[in-house]
Scaffold this motif. Structure first.
Motif, PDB file in Angstrom:
ATOM      1  N   LYS A  88       4.885 -43.968 -42.302  1.00 30.30           N
ATOM      2  CA  LYS A  88       5.983 -43.133 -42.759  1.00 30.30           C
ATOM      3  C   LYS A  88       6.812 -43.861 -43.803  1.00 30.30           C
ATOM      4  CE  LYS A  88      10.115 -40.714 -41.071  1.00 30.30           C
ATOM      5  NZ  LYS A  88      10.978 -40.441 -39.901  1.00 30.30           N
ATOM      6  N   VAL A  89       7.241 -43.136 -44.851  1.00 35.30           N
ATOM      7  CA  VAL A  89       8.095 -43.720 -45.877  1.00 35.30           C
ATOM      8  C   VAL A  89       9.528 -43.795 -45.333  1.00 35.30           C
ATOM      9  CG1 VAL A  89       9.000 -43.492 -48.220  1.00 35.30           C
ATOM     10  CG2 VAL A  89       6.650 -42.794 -47.715  1.00 35.30           C
ATOM     11  N   VAL A  90      10.067 -45.005 -45.298  1.00 29.23           N
ATOM     12  CA  VAL A  90      11.400 -45.226 -44.745  1.00 29.23           C
ATOM     13  C   VAL A  90      12.194 -46.118 -45.681  1.00 29.23           C
ATOM     14  CG1 VAL A  90      10.619 -44.961 -42.354  1.00 29.23           C
ATOM     15  CG2 VAL A  90      10.588 -47.233 -43.413  1.00 29.23           C
ATOM     16  N   GLY A  91      13.483 -46.265 -45.395  1.00 30.40           N
ATOM     17  CA  GLY A  91      14.311 -47.162 -46.172  1.00 30.40           C
ATOM     18  C   GLY A  91      15.596 -46.498 -46.635  1.00 30.40           C
ATOM     19  N   ILE A  92      16.355 -47.247 -47.421  1.00 32.65           N
ATOM     20  CA  ILE A  92      17.645 -46.759 -47.917  1.00 32.65           C
ATOM     21  C   ILE A  92      17.467 -45.509 -48.769  1.00 32.65           C
ATOM     22  CG2 ILE A  92      19.655 -47.339 -49.318  1.00 32.65           C
ATOM     23  CD1 ILE A  92      18.998 -50.328 -48.671  1.00 32.65           C
ATOM     24  N   ASP A  93      16.563 -45.562 -49.754  1.00 29.51           N
ATOM     25  CA  ASP A  93      16.378 -44.425 -50.650  1.00 29.51           C
ATOM     26  C   ASP A  93      15.873 -43.176 -49.929  1.00 29.51           C
ATOM     27  OD1 ASP A  93      17.330 -45.942 -52.716  1.00 29.51           O
ATOM     28  OD2 ASP A  93      15.426 -46.085 -53.803  1.00 29.51           O
ATOM     29  N   PRO A  94      14.836 -43.268 -49.074  1.00 26.01           N
ATOM     30  CA  PRO A  94      14.403 -42.070 -48.347  1.00 26.01           C
ATOM     31  C   PRO A  94      15.491 -41.477 -47.460  1.00 26.01           C
ATOM     32  CG  PRO A  94      12.673 -43.715 -48.314  1.00 26.01           C
ATOM     33  CD  PRO A  94      13.881 -44.386 -48.883  1.00 26.01           C
ATOM     34  N   ASP A  95      16.289 -42.319 -46.826  1.00 27.65           N
ATOM     35  CA  ASP A  95      17.379 -41.800 -45.992  1.00 27.65           C
ATOM     36  C   ASP A  95      18.413 -41.061 -46.837  1.00 27.65           C
ATOM     37  OD1 ASP A  95      16.229 -42.761 -43.713  1.00 27.65           O
ATOM     38  OD2 ASP A  95      17.728 -44.308 -43.311  1.00 27.65           O
ATOM     39  N   LEU A  96      18.780 -41.648 -47.983  1.00 33.73           N
ATOM     40  CA  LEU A  96      19.723 -40.970 -48.864  1.00 33.73           C
ATOM     41  C   LEU A  96      19.132 -39.673 -49.409  1.00 33.73           C
ATOM     42  CD1 LEU A  96      21.202 -43.990 -50.859  1.00 33.73           C
ATOM     43  CD2 LEU A  96      22.424 -42.544 -49.222  1.00 33.73           C
ATOM     44  N   ALA A  97      17.850 -39.694 -49.745  1.00 37.95           N
ATOM     45  CA  ALA A  97      17.194 -38.499 -50.265  1.00 37.95           C
ATOM     46  C   ALA A  97      17.174 -37.382 -49.221  1.00 37.95           C
ATOM     47  CB  ALA A  97      15.773 -38.829 -50.711  1.00 37.95           C
ATOM     48  N   GLU A  98      16.917 -37.740 -47.975  1.00 40.39           N
ATOM     49  CA  GLU A  98      16.916 -36.727 -46.918  1.00 40.39           C
ATOM     50  C   GLU A  98      18.294 -36.082 -46.785  1.00 40.39           C
ATOM     51  OE1 GLU A  98      16.084 -36.250 -42.111  1.00 40.39           O
ATOM     52  OE2 GLU A  98      15.607 -38.131 -43.131  1.00 40.39           O
ATOM     53  N   ALA A  99      19.329 -36.913 -46.818  1.00 42.23           N
ATOM     54  CA  ALA A  99      20.696 -36.386 -46.707  1.00 42.23           C
ATOM     55  C   ALA A  99      21.056 -35.543 -47.931  1.00 42.23           C
ATOM     56  CB  ALA A  99      21.682 -37.535 -46.539  1.00 42.23           C
ATOM     57  N   MET A 100      20.615 -35.954 -49.107  1.00 49.59           N
ATOM     58  CA  MET A 100      20.870 -35.158 -50.313  1.00 49.59           C
ATOM     59  C   MET A 100      20.141 -33.824 -50.240  1.00 49.59           C
ATOM     60  SD  MET A 100      20.514 -38.248 -53.090  1.00 49.59           S
ATOM     61  CE  MET A 100      20.529 -37.180 -54.521  1.00 49.59           C
ATOM     62  N   GLY A 101      18.941 -33.839 -49.668  1.00 45.37           N
ATOM     63  CA  GLY A 101      18.178 -32.606 -49.528  1.00 45.37           C
ATOM     64  C   GLY A 101      18.906 -31.563 -48.705  1.00 45.37           C
ATOM     65  N   LYS A 102      19.640 -32.017 -47.708  1.00 42.87           N
ATOM     66  CA  LYS A 102      20.407 -31.085 -46.885  1.00 42.87           C
ATOM     67  C   LYS A 102      21.556 -30.474 -47.678  1.00 42.87           C
ATOM     68  CE  LYS A 102      19.238 -33.445 -42.590  1.00 42.87           C
ATOM     69  NZ  LYS A 102      19.735 -34.284 -41.459  1.00 42.87           N
ATOM     70  N   GLN A 103      22.085 -31.219 -48.610  1.00 38.90           N
ATOM     71  CA  GLN A 103      23.155 -30.685 -49.466  1.00 38.90           C
ATOM     72  C   GLN A 103      22.610 -29.703 -50.494  1.00 38.90           C
ATOM     73  OE1 GLN A 103      26.583 -31.358 -49.442  1.00 38.90           O
ATOM     74  NE2 GLN A 103      26.212 -32.383 -47.492  1.00 38.90           N
ATOM     75  N   LEU A 104      21.400 -29.959 -50.964  1.00 37.68           N
ATOM     76  CA  LEU A 104      20.850 -29.181 -52.078  1.00 37.68           C
ATOM     77  C   LEU A 104      19.861 -28.102 -51.647  1.00 37.68           C
ATOM     78  CD1 LEU A 104      20.265 -32.211 -54.474  1.00 37.68           C
ATOM     79  CD2 LEU A 104      22.008 -30.427 -54.752  1.00 37.68           C
ATOM     80  N   GLY A 105      19.430 -28.140 -50.386  1.00 41.97           N
ATOM     81  CA  GLY A 105      18.513 -27.120 -49.901  1.00 41.97           C
ATOM     82  C   GLY A 105      17.085 -27.291 -50.355  1.00 41.97           C
ATOM     83  N   VAL A 106      16.658 -28.528 -50.594  1.00 37.59           N
ATOM     84  CA  VAL A 106      15.290 -28.818 -51.024  1.00 37.59           C
ATOM     85  C   VAL A 106      14.782 -30.060 -50.299  1.00 37.59           C
ATOM     86  CG1 VAL A 106      15.543 -27.805 -53.323  1.00 37.59           C
ATOM     87  CG2 VAL A 106      16.127 -30.221 -52.960  1.00 37.59           C
ATOM     88  N   LYS A 107      13.470 -30.277 -50.374  1.00 37.65           N
ATOM     89  CA  LYS A 107      12.868 -31.509 -49.888  1.00 37.65           C
ATOM     90  C   LYS A 107      12.743 -32.497 -51.048  1.00 37.65           C
ATOM     91  CE  LYS A 107       9.025 -29.867 -48.293  1.00 37.65           C
ATOM     92  NZ  LYS A 107       7.689 -29.870 -47.638  1.00 37.65           N
ATOM     93  N   PHE A 108      12.892 -33.777 -50.765  1.00 39.53           N
ATOM     94  CA  PHE A 108      12.604 -34.840 -51.724  1.00 39.53           C
ATOM     95  C   PHE A 108      11.247 -35.414 -51.346  1.00 39.53           C
ATOM     96  CE2 PHE A 108      16.940 -34.218 -52.591  1.00 39.53           C
ATOM     97  CZ  PHE A 108      17.319 -34.911 -53.732  1.00 39.53           C
ATOM     98  N   GLU A 109      10.271 -35.230 -52.204  1.00 39.93           N
ATOM     99  CA  GLU A 109       8.895 -35.614 -51.923  1.00 39.93           C
ATOM    100  C   GLU A 109       8.563 -36.910 -52.665  1.00 39.93           C
ATOM    101  OE1 GLU A 109       5.311 -33.448 -53.606  1.00 39.93           O
ATOM    102  OE2 GLU A 109       5.410 -32.639 -51.556  1.00 39.93           O
ATOM    103  N   PHE A 110       8.452 -38.019 -51.937  1.00 36.04           N
ATOM    104  CA  PHE A 110       8.191 -39.320 -52.554  1.00 36.04           C
ATOM    105  C   PHE A 110       6.722 -39.462 -52.914  1.00 36.04           C
ATOM    106  CE2 PHE A 110      11.956 -42.090 -52.339  1.00 36.04           C
ATOM    107  CZ  PHE A 110      12.839 -41.213 -51.731  1.00 36.04           C
ATOM    108  N   GLN A 111       6.480 -39.933 -54.148  1.00 33.62           N
ATOM    109  CA  GLN A 111       5.136 -40.195 -54.636  1.00 33.62           C
ATOM    110  C   GLN A 111       5.044 -41.648 -55.069  1.00 33.62           C
ATOM    111  OE1 GLN A 111       3.824 -37.301 -57.511  1.00 33.62           O
ATOM    112  NE2 GLN A 111       4.789 -35.588 -56.444  1.00 33.62           N
ATOM    113  N   ASN A 112       4.023 -42.334 -54.607  1.00 33.99           N
ATOM    114  CA  ASN A 112       3.893 -43.772 -54.799  1.00 33.99           C
ATOM    115  C   ASN A 112       3.349 -44.130 -56.184  1.00 33.99           C
ATOM    116  OD1 ASN A 112       4.042 -46.434 -53.987  1.00 33.99           O
ATOM    117  ND2 ASN A 112       2.031 -46.432 -53.002  1.00 33.99           N
ATOM    118  N   ALA A 113       3.969 -45.122 -56.826  1.00 39.77           N
ATOM    119  CA  ALA A 113       3.528 -45.570 -58.151  1.00 39.77           C
ATOM    120  C   ALA A 113       4.014 -46.991 -58.376  1.00 39.77           C
ATOM    121  CB  ALA A 113       4.072 -44.654 -59.239  1.00 39.77           C
TER     122      ALA A 113
END
Length: 322
Positions: A88-113
């Motif tokens: 599972k992708v975890v960390g500071i950025d994924p946690d912030l992205a999840e919380a932002m998604g709740k504000q914006l009504g979308v999913k943040f889909e992480f892609q590795n590069a």
């Protein structure tokens, strides 16, 4: 310790590390980058429904219709973003992205590069944003290659969300007398390519040569774990990385037996969420989401969870880097 160079100036600037101590337990699963595949973890399970997301109407209609923000990220940079033992992708950025998604009504889909391909991925519209402990700098904003001074792209805008600095670390008990960047002359450094640490290393090598001292040999790698492996095998004397990454590795690698930090962290500056120039509506929506998390206390909870409180900000600025 004073910095050996001014704040990062090349167009491919790296991430700068957190000024707080890392309080994260558990083993780090180091994973390679560059497969450009989608993570099964999206930073939020289902995102927030548009009816309950207070900032949904701020997003561009195309993203609202898709319900997804595609995030380019180098997912091998614990504790900012990495994969846990379950993948599972975890960390500071994924946690912030999840919380932002709740504000914006979308999913943040992480892609590795790999990190050095992220801004290009924005330009080609592979990603909507890049969120990967990326430093907000003027050169990056303007698309300038700091090594040549030439314009190499349109540049990006940043929504700043954290503050960080850079550290040196060595094999435990084998510091080679390194305490400051000026102690690096005649040494070999392993470093992730196109990062702020890479820029500092190149500047320090020149500084050593100009002073008539033995130069600093710099070996560059695609990922920070590869640089650490090089040092573990005695092929390099020291690694430089963002402080939270260095501190996490020191705490967890080999059960805390492999590495130690030497000297003080330097060159504190802002992490930013990168958005392609001209995508102002998305940029402003992200800024509103980050600021909402700061104002409602969710930001503080996430930062405290990862033990990096000293890197917290109070205002989500746009292009606040220098």
């Amino acid at each position: 310790m004073t910095a050996s160079t001014t704040r990062r100036t090349t167009a491919a600037r790296s991430r700068i590390a957190a000024v707080g101590a890392i309080a994260v337990a558990g083993a780090l699963l180091l994973t390679g980058c560059g497969d450009q595949t989608k993570s099964k973890d999206s930073g939020g399970k289902d995102g927030a429904s548009k009816s309950t997301a207070p900032l949904a109407d701020k997003l561009p209609q195309a993203i609202r219709d898709k319900g997804v923000i595609k995030v380019g990220s180098d997912i091998a940079y614990a504790p900012v973003e990495f994969k846990d033992d379950s993948g599972k992708v975890v960390g500071i950025d994924p946690d912030l992205a999840e919380a932002m998604g709740k504000q914006l009504g979308v999913k943040f889909e992480f892609q590795n590069a790999t990190f050095d391909t992220l801004i290009g991925g924005l330009a080609s519209k592979r990603y909507d944003i890049a969120m990967s402990a990326m430093t907000d700098t003027k050169d990056r904003q303007e698309g300038i290659d700091g090594d040549t001074g030439k314009k190499v792209g349109a540049g990006v805008d940043f929504v700043d969300y954290f503050t960080a600095g850079v550290s040196l670390y060595t094999n435990k008990g084998d510091t080679k007398g390194i305490k400051t960047w000026d102690d690096l002359c005649g040494k070999t450094m392993a470093v992730q390519r196109n990062t702020f640490s890479h820029d500092l290393a190149k500047d320090q090598a020149k500084k050593c040569t100009d002073a008539g001292k033995k130069t600093l040999k710099v070996e560059e790698f695609d990922t920070n774990p590869e640089a650490e492996t090089r040092m573990r095998s005695k092929g390099a004397d020291v690694v430089s990385a963002d402080f939270p990454i260095a501190a996490y590795s020191v705490k967890n690698s080999g059960g805390g037996k492999y590495f130690e930090i030497v000297g003080e962290q330097v060159e504190a500056g802002p992490y930013g969420i990168a958005v392609a120039k001209g995508n102002d509506e998305l940029r402003d929506a992200l800024q509103a989401a980050v600021q909402a998390l700061i104002d409602n206390g969710e930001y503080k909870k996430i930062i405290e969870k990862w033990g990096v409180e000293d890197g917290a900000i109070t205002e989500a600025k746009i292009n606040g880097g220098s």
